[in-house]
Design a protein around this motif. Sequence first.
Motif, PDB file in Angstrom:
ATOM      1  N   LEU A   1       0.829  -1.202   0.000  1.00  0.00           N
ATOM      2  CA  LEU A   1       0.000   0.000   0.000  1.00  0.00           C
ATOM      3  C   LEU A   1       0.864   1.253   0.000  1.00  0.00           C
ATOM      4  CD1 LEU A   1      -2.726   1.472   0.294  1.00  0.00           C
ATOM      5  CD2 LEU A   1      -2.494   1.188   2.786  1.00  0.00           C
ATOM      6  N   GLY A   2       1.845   1.301   0.883  1.00  0.00           N
ATOM      7  CA  GLY A   2       2.684   2.490   0.988  1.00  0.00           C
ATOM      8  C   GLY A   2       3.403   2.813  -0.308  1.00  0.00           C
ATOM      9  N   LYS A   3       3.958   1.805  -0.942  1.00  0.00           N
ATOM     10  CA  LYS A   3       4.677   2.036  -2.197  1.00  0.00           C
ATOM     11  C   LYS A   3       3.731   2.500  -3.301  1.00  0.00           C
ATOM     12  CE  LYS A   3       8.632  -0.984  -1.355  1.00  0.00           C
ATOM     13  NZ  LYS A   3       9.400  -2.183  -1.787  1.00  0.00           N
ATOM     14  N   ALA A   4       2.528   1.942  -3.327  1.00  0.00           N
ATOM     15  CA  ALA A   4       1.553   2.375  -4.337  1.00  0.00           C
ATOM     16  C   ALA A   4       1.160   3.834  -4.120  1.00  0.00           C
ATOM     17  CB  ALA A   4       0.320   1.478  -4.287  1.00  0.00           C
ATOM     18  N   LEU A   5       0.957   4.222  -2.873  1.00  0.00           N
ATOM     19  CA  LEU A   5       0.573   5.602  -2.583  1.00  0.00           C
ATOM     20  C   LEU A   5       1.700   6.572  -2.934  1.00  0.00           C
ATOM     21  CD1 LEU A   5      -1.251   5.130   0.852  1.00  0.00           C
ATOM     22  CD2 LEU A   5      -2.284   5.351  -1.416  1.00  0.00           C
ATOM     23  N   LEU A   6       2.931   6.206  -2.621  1.00  0.00           N
ATOM     24  CA  LEU A   6       4.057   7.083  -2.929  1.00  0.00           C
ATOM     25  C   LEU A   6       4.277   7.213  -4.432  1.00  0.00           C
ATOM     26  CD1 LEU A   6       6.640   5.965  -0.216  1.00  0.00           C
ATOM     27  CD2 LEU A   6       5.359   8.103  -0.282  1.00  0.00           C
ATOM     28  N   ALA A   7       4.078   6.127  -5.151  1.00  0.00           N
ATOM     29  CA  ALA A   7       4.366   6.133  -6.586  1.00  0.00           C
ATOM     30  C   ALA A   7       3.272   6.803  -7.401  1.00  0.00           C
ATOM     31  CB  ALA A   7       4.571   4.697  -7.075  1.00  0.00           C
ATOM     32  N   ARG A   8       2.014   6.724  -6.942  1.00  0.00           N
ATOM     33  CA  ARG A   8       0.907   7.095  -7.819  1.00  0.00           C
ATOM     34  C   ARG A   8       0.078   8.276  -7.343  1.00  0.00           C
ATOM     35  NH1 ARG A   8      -2.020   1.554  -7.807  1.00  0.00           N
ATOM     36  NH2 ARG A   8      -3.649   2.776  -8.848  1.00  0.00           N
ATOM     37  N   SER A   9       0.143   8.645  -6.055  1.00  0.00           N
ATOM     38  CA  SER A   9      -0.772   9.670  -5.542  1.00  0.00           C
ATOM     39  C   SER A   9      -0.604  11.013  -6.234  1.00  0.00           C
ATOM     40  CB  SER A   9      -0.573   9.847  -4.030  1.00  0.00           C
ATOM     41  OG  SER A   9      -0.938   8.687  -3.335  1.00  0.00           O
ATOM     42  N   ALA A  10       0.648  11.440  -6.418  1.00  0.00           N
ATOM     43  CA  ALA A  10       0.898  12.797  -6.900  1.00  0.00           C
ATOM     44  C   ALA A  10       0.408  13.026  -8.322  1.00  0.00           C
ATOM     45  CB  ALA A  10       2.386  13.108  -6.801  1.00  0.00           C
ATOM     46  N   CYS A  11       0.365  11.969  -9.141  1.00  0.00           N
ATOM     47  CA  CYS A  11       0.020  12.154 -10.553  1.00  0.00           C
ATOM     48  C   CYS A  11      -1.285  11.461 -10.945  1.00  0.00           C
ATOM     49  CB  CYS A  11       1.152  11.647 -11.440  1.00  0.00           C
ATOM     50  SG  CYS A  11       1.577   9.917 -11.159  1.00  0.00           S
ATOM     51  N   ALA A  12      -2.046  10.975  -9.971  1.00  0.00           N
ATOM     52  CA  ALA A  12      -3.256  10.209 -10.279  1.00  0.00           C
ATOM     53  C   ALA A  12      -4.423  11.129 -10.613  1.00  0.00           C
ATOM     54  CB  ALA A  12      -3.619   9.323  -9.094  1.00  0.00           C
ATOM     55  N   ASP A  13      -5.305  10.667 -11.517  1.00  0.00           N
ATOM     56  CA  ASP A  13      -6.537  11.402 -11.775  1.00  0.00           C
ATOM     57  C   ASP A  13      -7.594  10.969 -10.759  1.00  0.00           C
ATOM     58  OD1 ASP A  13      -7.577   8.922 -12.609  1.00  0.00           O
ATOM     59  OD2 ASP A  13      -7.206   9.346 -14.727  1.00  0.00           O
ATOM     60  N   ASP A  14      -8.794  11.535 -10.868  1.00  0.00           N
ATOM     61  CA  ASP A  14      -9.832  11.269  -9.866  1.00  0.00           C
ATOM     62  C   ASP A  14     -10.162   9.783  -9.764  1.00  0.00           C
ATOM     63  OD1 ASP A  14      -9.929  13.931  -9.314  1.00  0.00           O
ATOM     64  OD2 ASP A  14     -11.782  14.326 -10.430  1.00  0.00           O
ATOM     65  N   SER A  15     -10.232   9.115 -10.907  1.00  0.00           N
ATOM     66  CA  SER A  15     -10.554   7.693 -10.900  1.00  0.00           C
ATOM     67  C   SER A  15      -9.461   6.879 -10.211  1.00  0.00           C
ATOM     68  CB  SER A  15     -10.752   7.194 -12.333  1.00  0.00           C
ATOM     69  OG  SER A  15     -10.974   5.801 -12.350  1.00  0.00           O
ATOM     70  N   GLU A  16      -8.219   7.223 -10.501  1.00  0.00           N
ATOM     71  CA  GLU A  16      -7.098   6.513  -9.884  1.00  0.00           C
ATOM     72  C   GLU A  16      -7.032   6.787  -8.383  1.00  0.00           C
ATOM     73  OE1 GLU A  16      -3.765   6.274 -13.396  1.00  0.00           O
ATOM     74  OE2 GLU A  16      -4.250   8.249 -12.567  1.00  0.00           O
ATOM     75  N   LEU A  17      -7.342   8.022  -7.988  1.00  0.00           N
ATOM     76  CA  LEU A  17      -7.355   8.343  -6.558  1.00  0.00           C
ATOM     77  C   LEU A  17      -8.425   7.532  -5.833  1.00  0.00           C
ATOM     78  CD1 LEU A  17      -6.879  12.227  -6.635  1.00  0.00           C
ATOM     79  CD2 LEU A  17      -5.206  10.518  -5.900  1.00  0.00           C
ATOM     80  N   ALA A  18      -9.584   7.381  -6.469  1.00  0.00           N
ATOM     81  CA  ALA A  18     -10.643   6.562  -5.867  1.00  0.00           C
ATOM     82  C   ALA A  18     -10.176   5.121  -5.696  1.00  0.00           C
ATOM     83  CB  ALA A  18     -11.897   6.619  -6.732  1.00  0.00           C
ATOM     84  N   GLY A  19      -9.437   4.625  -6.687  1.00  0.00           N
ATOM     85  CA  GLY A  19      -8.900   3.274  -6.578  1.00  0.00           C
ATOM     86  C   GLY A  19      -7.892   3.140  -5.454  1.00  0.00           C
ATOM     87  N   LEU A  20      -7.093   4.187  -5.236  1.00  0.00           N
ATOM     88  CA  LEU A  20      -6.125   4.161  -4.143  1.00  0.00           C
ATOM     89  C   LEU A  20      -6.825   4.194  -2.783  1.00  0.00           C
ATOM     90  CD1 LEU A  20      -3.356   6.536  -5.556  1.00  0.00           C
ATOM     91  CD2 LEU A  20      -3.209   4.052  -5.244  1.00  0.00           C
ATOM     92  N   VAL A  21      -7.913   4.941  -2.685  1.00  0.00           N
ATOM     93  CA  VAL A  21      -8.685   4.936  -1.435  1.00  0.00           C
ATOM     94  C   VAL A  21      -9.228   3.533  -1.165  1.00  0.00           C
ATOM     95  CG1 VAL A  21     -10.754   5.805  -0.286  1.00  0.00           C
ATOM     96  CG2 VAL A  21      -9.267   7.388  -1.537  1.00  0.00           C
TER      97      VAL A  21
ATOM     98  N   ALA B   1      -7.872   0.841  -2.101  1.00  0.00           N
ATOM     99  CA  ALA B   1      -6.719   0.028  -1.701  1.00  0.00           C
ATOM    100  C   ALA B   1      -6.379   0.246  -0.233  1.00  0.00           C
ATOM    101  CB  ALA B   1      -5.514   0.360  -2.577  1.00  0.00           C
ATOM    102  N   VAL B   2      -6.549   1.480   0.244  1.00  0.00           N
ATOM    103  CA  VAL B   2      -6.327   1.750   1.668  1.00  0.00           C
ATOM    104  C   VAL B   2      -7.249   0.881   2.511  1.00  0.00           C
ATOM    105  CG1 VAL B   2      -6.556   3.475   3.501  1.00  0.00           C
ATOM    106  CG2 VAL B   2      -5.483   4.109   1.326  1.00  0.00           C
ATOM    107  N   VAL B   3      -8.522   0.887   2.171  1.00  0.00           N
ATOM    108  CA  VAL B   3      -9.507   0.126   2.951  1.00  0.00           C
ATOM    109  C   VAL B   3      -9.194  -1.366   2.903  1.00  0.00           C
ATOM    110  CG1 VAL B   3     -11.940  -0.479   3.148  1.00  0.00           C
ATOM    111  CG2 VAL B   3     -11.276   1.884   2.621  1.00  0.00           C
ATOM    112  N   THR B   4      -8.945  -1.881   1.708  1.00  0.00           N
ATOM    113  CA  THR B   4      -8.691  -3.317   1.547  1.00  0.00           C
ATOM    114  C   THR B   4      -7.423  -3.750   2.276  1.00  0.00           C
ATOM    115  OG1 THR B   4      -9.781  -3.306  -0.612  1.00  0.00           O
ATOM    116  CG2 THR B   4      -8.313  -5.150  -0.138  1.00  0.00           C
TER     117      THR B   4
END
Length: 349
Positions: free
Chosen positions: A301-321, A323-326
């Motif tokens: 989870l941590g690596k995914a958030l660091l790699a993708r959060s800064a450049c993610a669009d709204d859909s990708e951000l929703a997917g990361l959220v 991933a946090v829950v899961t």
Amino acid sequence: MSDGNGYVHRAGIHSESACQRNVLAALGHDIDEHVVFGLDGGFGFSYFPTRGNTPDIIVGKQVVMPLRAARLLGVAVHAHTPRSAAGLAEILGTVPAATTRVDIGLLPYWGLAGRASFGGYFVNVVRATGQGEFEVSDPARDSTVLVRADDLTAARGSRNSPPLNPNWRVYTFGSPRNSPRLDLVAPVAVRTLSREVLKPGSRSLGIPAMKVLTATAPSWATTKRGEVEDVDLQGNVITTTALARQLLHLGRQIESFGTGGGMFRPMIARFLTTLFEHCDNPGYAEAADLFEQSAEHWTGLGKALLARSACADDSELAGLVDAVVTSVRASMELEKRALAGLTAIQGRG
């Protein structure tokens, strides 16, 4: 190394455990960092939601500098609150180093420029140079660094990271009076850890806090809104969304802010493995394995958030959220099993 006082800088994983280990080594007692971490009993989970679009605070511990390891080692600890550089320099005249709590967002060499704050971090201050600087031993670095007195004072007195503000705290340590027998003292620490993580008496701590996070994270899309300034992984000021900033900050808490990766879970696993080697009880090894499995979820989870959060669009951000829950749910179930097993060991003891 500071000339003549016996202190040797060694990099580490967890700031307060590594700082204690380095000071104890200067005083003549060498102990592994993960053993200090386990004996201290601060491991766990903390979640403090914030109002508005400020990032919620999520930490892989429940107590800041509990000093339980020092008590189990028979080490006298003295707490100080010098508010000036001169007061800190005076303390340094009597000890190899002083351990002080800081907000890393205000330490220039971290490159966060005050836009990200974490006031639960520790460094050892080794000496005053006499030229308006202090030599600082930060476990995250390979060597000591010189910090301007004004910058260090600002980091020690920061009010930017409630409820984890440094509050000027400085600790000095006496010489250990005995070498601990892990087979006797470590089970005491494990008993405390199991009780306080499973049933901490607060929804902000332990397993209850993990449950609150999984319930709250889906609302970030509506509570963390608007454009904000942040600092990227290279220290550059960027404009991003509040939701992306929240996810990036969580990634940093998992992987970057003195945890060694995996939200401290690999570290507690190493402590339990060491305890198994001293006590020959397979229950400790089983719990260590479960925490290693949990660490895999946290690290992924941590690596995914660091790699993708800064450049993610709204859909990708929703997917990361999502991933946090899961990921947090999966880790929570593994950790409940580990802690239940440790509790059973203590009950049989």
